[in-house]
Enzyme design. Structure first.
Site, PDB file in Angstrom:
ATOM      1  N   ASN A  45      32.800  -0.101 -42.039  1.00 55.17           N
ATOM      2  CA  ASN A  45      31.439  -0.126 -42.454  1.00 55.17           C
ATOM      3  C   ASN A  45      30.850  -1.778 -41.795  1.00 55.17           C
ATOM      4  OD1 ASN A  45      32.874  -0.789 -44.384  1.00 55.17           O
ATOM      5  ND2 ASN A  45      31.155  -0.503 -45.990  1.00 55.17           N
ATOM      6  N   GLU A  47      27.568  -3.816 -42.916  1.00 53.80           N
ATOM      7  CA  GLU A  47      26.365  -3.622 -43.627  1.00 53.80           C
ATOM      8  C   GLU A  47      25.211  -4.983 -43.139  1.00 53.80           C
ATOM      9  OE1 GLU A  47      27.342  -4.201 -47.803  1.00 53.80           O
ATOM     10  OE2 GLU A  47      28.152  -2.223 -47.941  1.00 53.80           O
ATOM     11  N   CYS A  56      27.917   3.045 -41.131  1.00 58.07           N
ATOM     12  CA  CYS A  56      28.911   3.540 -41.888  1.00 58.07           C
ATOM     13  C   CYS A  56      30.347   3.139 -40.807  1.00 58.07           C
ATOM     14  CB  CYS A  56      29.130   5.008 -42.241  1.00 58.07           C
ATOM     15  SG  CYS A  56      27.758   5.413 -43.513  1.00 58.07           S
ATOM     16  N   GLU A  58      32.584   5.471 -40.238  1.00 57.43           N
ATOM     17  CA  GLU A  58      32.940   7.067 -39.433  1.00 57.43           C
ATOM     18  C   GLU A  58      32.046   6.589 -38.100  1.00 57.43           C
ATOM     19  OE1 GLU A  58      31.978   6.710 -42.393  1.00 57.43           O
ATOM     20  OE2 GLU A  58      33.202   8.182 -43.682  1.00 57.43           O
ATOM     21  N   CYS A  98      29.386  10.533 -45.581  1.00 57.64           N
ATOM     22  CA  CYS A  98      28.220  10.977 -45.936  1.00 57.64           C
ATOM     23  C   CYS A  98      27.417  12.049 -45.118  1.00 57.64           C
ATOM     24  CB  CYS A  98      27.203   9.405 -45.883  1.00 57.64           C
ATOM     25  SG  CYS A  98      26.818   9.098 -44.173  1.00 57.64           S
ATOM     26  N   CYS A 101      26.941  10.859 -41.408  1.00 54.79           N
ATOM     27  CA  CYS A 101      28.033  10.831 -40.438  1.00 54.79           C
ATOM     28  C   CYS A 101      28.799  12.373 -40.161  1.00 54.79           C
ATOM     29  CB  CYS A 101      29.210  10.061 -41.060  1.00 54.79           C
ATOM     30  SG  CYS A 101      28.688   8.248 -41.236  1.00 54.79           S
TER      31      CYS A 101
HETATM   32  N1  THU Z   1      29.898   4.113 -46.346  1.00 54.45           N
HETATM   33  C1  THU Z   1      30.549   4.507 -45.019  1.00 54.45           C
HETATM   34  O1  THU Z   1      31.145   3.457 -44.363  1.00 54.45           O
HETATM   35  N2  THU Z   1      30.777   5.653 -45.027  1.00 54.45           N
HETATM   36  C2  THU Z   1      30.171   6.879 -45.592  1.00 54.45           C
HETATM   37  O2  THU Z   1      30.301   7.819 -45.083  1.00 54.45           O
HETATM   38  C3  THU Z   1      29.337   6.360 -46.710  1.00 54.45           C
HETATM   39  C4  THU Z   1      29.088   4.968 -47.076  1.00 54.45           C
HETATM   40  C5  THU Z   1      29.462   2.647 -46.496  1.00 54.45           C
HETATM   41  C6  THU Z   1      28.137   2.294 -46.411  1.00 54.45           C
HETATM   42  C7  THU Z   1      27.967   0.995 -47.327  1.00 54.45           C
HETATM   43  O3  THU Z   1      28.244  -0.108 -46.415  1.00 54.45           O
HETATM   44  C8  THU Z   1      28.855   1.524 -48.227  1.00 54.45           C
HETATM   45  O4  THU Z   1      29.739   2.230 -47.849  1.00 54.45           O
HETATM   46  C9  THU Z   1      28.451   1.734 -49.725  1.00 54.45           C
HETATM   47  O5  THU Z   1      27.266   2.666 -49.370  1.00 54.45           O
END
Ligand code: THU
Length: 141
Positions: A45, A47, A56, A58, A98, A101
């Protein structure tokens, strides 16, 4: 899916998680996907201070694969969680992908028509799900 491939994907996802850029949530996610040739693409991920711009793990991996010319994914392993007691390798969560994704993954199914989604805490503690059970009705044009 062969046991060796499952373990390889989980290990690659755990490694990729160490690259996560998650200063705002502290929630580190690593993924590794395999395409029919056996090639593996990883993601973490990423941010941003403008939170909605976060990508994300994925989608990082799938965008890497697709931008390298791949169109089919056999399986993806996902590892995620906050760092507990400063120990990067102690992953206590099962990090399910999520909804966004799931939808993105659904466009790159393999010939077998379904994708294995491995949510893992370690190479010995994981679940294998099917993308079709995670997102039974995808949006399509
Ligand atoms: N996140 C992912 O990398 N994949 C997901 O399917 C859900 C959330 C990350 C996004 C963010 O950086 C952190 O998890 C918290 O939401």
């Amino acid at each position: 899916m062969k046991q060796t491939v499952i373990e390889l994907l989980i290990n690659e996802a755990i490694k990729a998680r160490k690259m996560a850029y998650a200063p705002y949530s502290g929630y580190l996610v690593g993924t590794a996907l395999v395409v029919p040739s056996g090639k593996i693409y990883t993601g973490c991920n990423v941010e941003n201070a403008s939170f909605g711009l976060t990508c994300c793990a994925e989608r990082t991996a799938i965008f890497k694969a697709v931008s390298a010319g791949q169109r089919h994914v056999d399986a993806i392993a996902i590892t995620g969680g906050k760092v507990e007691d400063g120990d990067m390798d102690n992953i206590t969560d099962f990090a399910y992908p999520c909804g966004a994704c799931r939808q993105v993954l659904s466009e790159f199914l393999p010939e077998s028509c379904d994708m294995d989604v491995i949510v893992a805490r370690s190479t010995t503690d994981y679940k294998i799900l099917r993308l079709s059970e995670l997102i039974p009705y995808t949006f399509d044009l």
